[in-house]
Design a protein around this motif. Structure first.
Motif, PDB file in Angstrom:
ATOM      1  N   THR A  37      38.547  58.820  22.481  1.00 25.37           N
ATOM      2  CA  THR A  37      39.739  57.967  22.450  1.00 25.37           C
ATOM      3  C   THR A  37      39.658  56.914  23.552  1.00 25.37           C
ATOM      4  OG1 THR A  37      40.907  59.588  23.798  1.00 25.37           O
ATOM      5  CG2 THR A  37      41.269  59.698  21.417  1.00 25.37           C
ATOM      6  N   PHE A  38      40.232  55.744  23.266  1.00 24.76           N
ATOM      7  CA  PHE A  38      40.191  54.615  24.204  1.00 24.76           C
ATOM      8  C   PHE A  38      41.584  54.014  24.288  1.00 24.76           C
ATOM      9  CE2 PHE A  38      36.109  55.214  22.319  1.00 24.76           C
ATOM     10  CZ  PHE A  38      35.214  55.060  23.377  1.00 24.76           C
ATOM     11  N   THR A  39      42.053  53.747  25.500  1.00 22.37           N
ATOM     12  CA  THR A  39      43.362  53.104  25.613  1.00 22.37           C
ATOM     13  C   THR A  39      43.162  51.614  25.862  1.00 22.37           C
ATOM     14  OG1 THR A  39      43.478  53.672  27.949  1.00 22.37           O
ATOM     15  CG2 THR A  39      44.582  55.147  26.424  1.00 22.37           C
ATOM     16  N   VAL A  40      43.943  50.827  25.143  1.00 23.08           N
ATOM     17  CA  VAL A  40      43.902  49.366  25.270  1.00 23.08           C
ATOM     18  C   VAL A  40      45.329  48.879  25.524  1.00 23.08           C
ATOM     19  CG1 VAL A  40      41.801  49.088  23.898  1.00 23.08           C
ATOM     20  CG2 VAL A  40      44.007  49.115  22.752  1.00 23.08           C
ATOM     21  N   SER A  41      45.495  47.561  25.635  1.00 19.27           N
ATOM     22  CA  SER A  41      46.765  47.014  26.144  1.00 19.27           C
ATOM     23  C   SER A  41      47.951  47.244  25.206  1.00 19.27           C
ATOM     24  CB  SER A  41      46.604  45.533  26.451  1.00 19.27           C
ATOM     25  OG  SER A  41      46.161  44.863  25.291  1.00 19.27           O
ATOM     26  N   SER A  42      47.693  47.390  23.916  1.00 18.96           N
ATOM     27  CA  SER A  42      48.791  47.690  22.981  1.00 18.96           C
ATOM     28  C   SER A  42      48.209  48.242  21.685  1.00 18.96           C
ATOM     29  CB  SER A  42      49.620  46.429  22.683  1.00 18.96           C
ATOM     30  OG  SER A  42      48.886  45.558  21.861  1.00 18.96           O
ATOM     31  N   THR A  43      49.074  48.782  20.846  1.00 16.83           N
ATOM     32  CA  THR A  43      48.617  49.328  19.560  1.00 16.83           C
ATOM     33  C   THR A  43      48.081  48.204  18.668  1.00 16.83           C
ATOM     34  OG1 THR A  43      50.870  49.133  18.713  1.00 16.83           O
ATOM     35  CG2 THR A  43      50.218  51.278  19.595  1.00 16.83           C
ATOM     36  N   ALA A  44      48.741  47.030  18.737  1.00 14.47           N
ATOM     37  CA  ALA A  44      48.296  45.908  17.900  1.00 14.47           C
ATOM     38  C   ALA A  44      46.983  45.326  18.422  1.00 14.47           C
ATOM     39  CB  ALA A  44      49.383  44.833  17.848  1.00 14.47           C
ATOM     40  N   ALA A  45      46.781  45.382  19.752  1.00  7.93           N
ATOM     41  CA  ALA A  45      45.495  44.928  20.317  1.00  7.93           C
ATOM     42  C   ALA A  45      44.383  45.830  19.790  1.00  7.93           C
ATOM     43  CB  ALA A  45      45.543  44.959  21.837  1.00  7.93           C
ATOM     44  N   ALA A  46      44.681  47.127  19.649  1.00 13.30           N
ATOM     45  CA  ALA A  46      43.695  48.068  19.105  1.00 13.30           C
ATOM     46  C   ALA A  46      43.392  47.720  17.648  1.00 13.30           C
ATOM     47  CB  ALA A  46      44.221  49.497  19.218  1.00 13.30           C
ATOM     48  N   ALA A  47      44.445  47.454  16.866  1.00 12.89           N
ATOM     49  CA  ALA A  47      44.253  47.120  15.444  1.00 12.89           C
ATOM     50  C   ALA A  47      43.441  45.831  15.319  1.00 12.89           C
ATOM     51  CB  ALA A  47      45.610  46.984  14.767  1.00 12.89           C
ATOM     52  N   ARG A  48      43.762  44.851  16.148  1.00 16.66           N
ATOM     53  CA  ARG A  48      43.043  43.564  16.090  1.00 16.66           C
ATOM     54  C   ARG A  48      41.564  43.768  16.440  1.00 16.66           C
ATOM     55  NH1 ARG A  48      45.086  38.834  20.007  1.00 16.66           N
ATOM     56  NH2 ARG A  48      44.107  40.235  21.506  1.00 16.66           N
ATOM     57  N   ALA A  49      41.311  44.621  17.443  1.00 18.57           N
ATOM     58  CA  ALA A  49      39.921  44.878  17.851  1.00 18.57           C
ATOM     59  C   ALA A  49      39.140  45.570  16.737  1.00 18.57           C
ATOM     60  CB  ALA A  49      39.906  45.719  19.124  1.00 18.57           C
ATOM     61  N   VAL A  50      39.784  46.517  16.052  1.00 16.55           N
ATOM     62  CA  VAL A  50      39.105  47.250  14.983  1.00 16.55           C
ATOM     63  C   VAL A  50      38.732  46.306  13.836  1.00 16.55           C
ATOM     64  CG1 VAL A  50      39.507  49.001  13.169  1.00 16.55           C
ATOM     65  CG2 VAL A  50      40.062  49.512  15.554  1.00 16.55           C
ATOM     66  N   ALA A  51      39.543  45.284  13.628  1.00 15.75           N
ATOM     67  CA  ALA A  51      39.316  44.351  12.517  1.00 15.75           C
ATOM     68  C   ALA A  51      38.173  43.369  12.801  1.00 15.75           C
ATOM     69  CB  ALA A  51      40.601  43.576  12.226  1.00 15.75           C
TER      70      ALA A  51
END
Ligand SMILES: O=C(O)C(=O)Cc1ccccc1
Length: 314
Positions: free
Chosen positions: A127-141
């Motif tokens: 697991t990795f923590t990033v600045s927000s849930t949407a930042a995580a979604a954007r990174a995955v895309a």
């Protein structure tokens, strides 16, 4: 000038949902920020007229970054609050199955609320923590994404064209987060009859009963507390300040007198605002002031004091 709203971004965060729930001026400008500190900085500098940040979650508790910003730096006031239900979905690029997920990214508060689900369904995933849930979604895309999946809100999955691999991955389906609307110091919202007052109290010195004395200022005036959180002041181990939320508006005698009492016994008080309570409609038990602590009781006592001070003892 249009209203400029800073919020924890990018598009698709729970904070953006909170901002929309606060019914902003739709013609205003939404300014996504990469962190809670950047939200506060934008409001402090005037780059934004106001900002929205998560304050606490019903499962995970206080959002440290927001609390630290409220305590330190140039003071901002809370002008409003909103509670948003948080439902988490595991998103990945199209074609990725649950069994393929080895690296999951999300916001730290989301991760804390999905630990049970992850342990059960993805025990071997990193697991990795990033600045927000949407930042995580954007990174995955992104092409060549460093993560296989993101835990985020449904809107984030849609915004970044991801596919839901699993829904309802939060350990508590009824989790909610409280967000605050921040403004530079100015006139307070008018009392509504169902308000909340927030402040930070710094004790004068460390002695037995110091916290009891602080709490007593509220208790004896019939003021109900809804949150008490100790945070380190940064001045050394064992040095704490206390973040408090109380029912009522500082314009009410009961609350005003409690704050005056704190002022007399504390080294410092940071007033964080009086604003309408988000749960005003859903209160199960109506507030019944204890004997001698209604607004009318305070008003009558104040008048009586004015009379005797004027020598009118009859
Ligand atoms: O990352 C987000 O979407 C946020 O708005 C912060 C957050 C994360 C988890 C629960 C509530 C708010």
């Amino acid at each position: 000038m249009p209203n400029r709203y800073a919020y924890l971004g990018p598009e698709g965060t729970f904070t953006e949902a909170a901002l929309r729930a606060l019914r902003p001026d739709e013609s205003g400008e939404f300014i996504p920020c990469s962190g809670v500190d950047a939200v506060f900085a934008a409001v402090r500098s005037g780059a934004a007229d106001s900002g929205v940040a998560p304050l606490e979650n019903s499962v995970e508790g206080g959002v440290t970054a927001t609390i630290a910003e409220l305590i330190n730096g140039a003071p901002l006031l809370i002008a409003a609050e909103v509670a948003v239900p948080v439902e988490f979905t595991l998103f990945a690029r199209e074609g990725v199955r649950l069994a393929d997920v080895k690296r999951v990214a999300t916001h730290a508060h989301a991760l804390a609320q999905c630990r049970g689900w992850l342990a059960e369904h993805l025990p071997d995933a990193e697991t990795f923590t990033v600045s927000s849930t949407a930042a995580a979604a954007r990174a995955v895309a992104e092409p060549g994404a460093p993560y296989d999946a993101a835990i985020a809100a449904r809107v984030a999955g849609e915004r970044y064209h991801l596919t839901a691999v699993a829904e309802g991955v939060g350990d508590r389906s009824d989790a909610a987060t409280r967000f605050v609307h921040l403004v530079r110091p100015g006139p307070l919202p008018a009392p509504t009859g169902a308000d909340r007052t927030s402040l930070v109290a710094f004790l004068s010195d460390d002695h037995p009963g110091a916290l009891v004395e602080l709490l007593d200022q509220f208790a004896v005036r019939g003021v109900n507390l809804t949150r008490l959180e100790s945070r380190p002041t940064g001045d050394g181990l064992g040095r704490y300040c206390f973040c408090l939320d109380a029912d009522g508006h500082v314009a009410e005698a009961r609350v005003g007198e409690a704050l005056m009492g704190l002022r007399r016994i504390c080294k410092d008080i940071r007033f964080l605002g009086s604003y309408p309570r988000a749960d005003a409609d859903t209160e199960l038990t109506p507030f019944m002031p204890a004997r001698g602590t209604s607004n009318a009781d305070f008003h009558e006592a104040e008048q009586w004091l004015a009379h005797i001070r004027a020598g009118q003892v009859a």
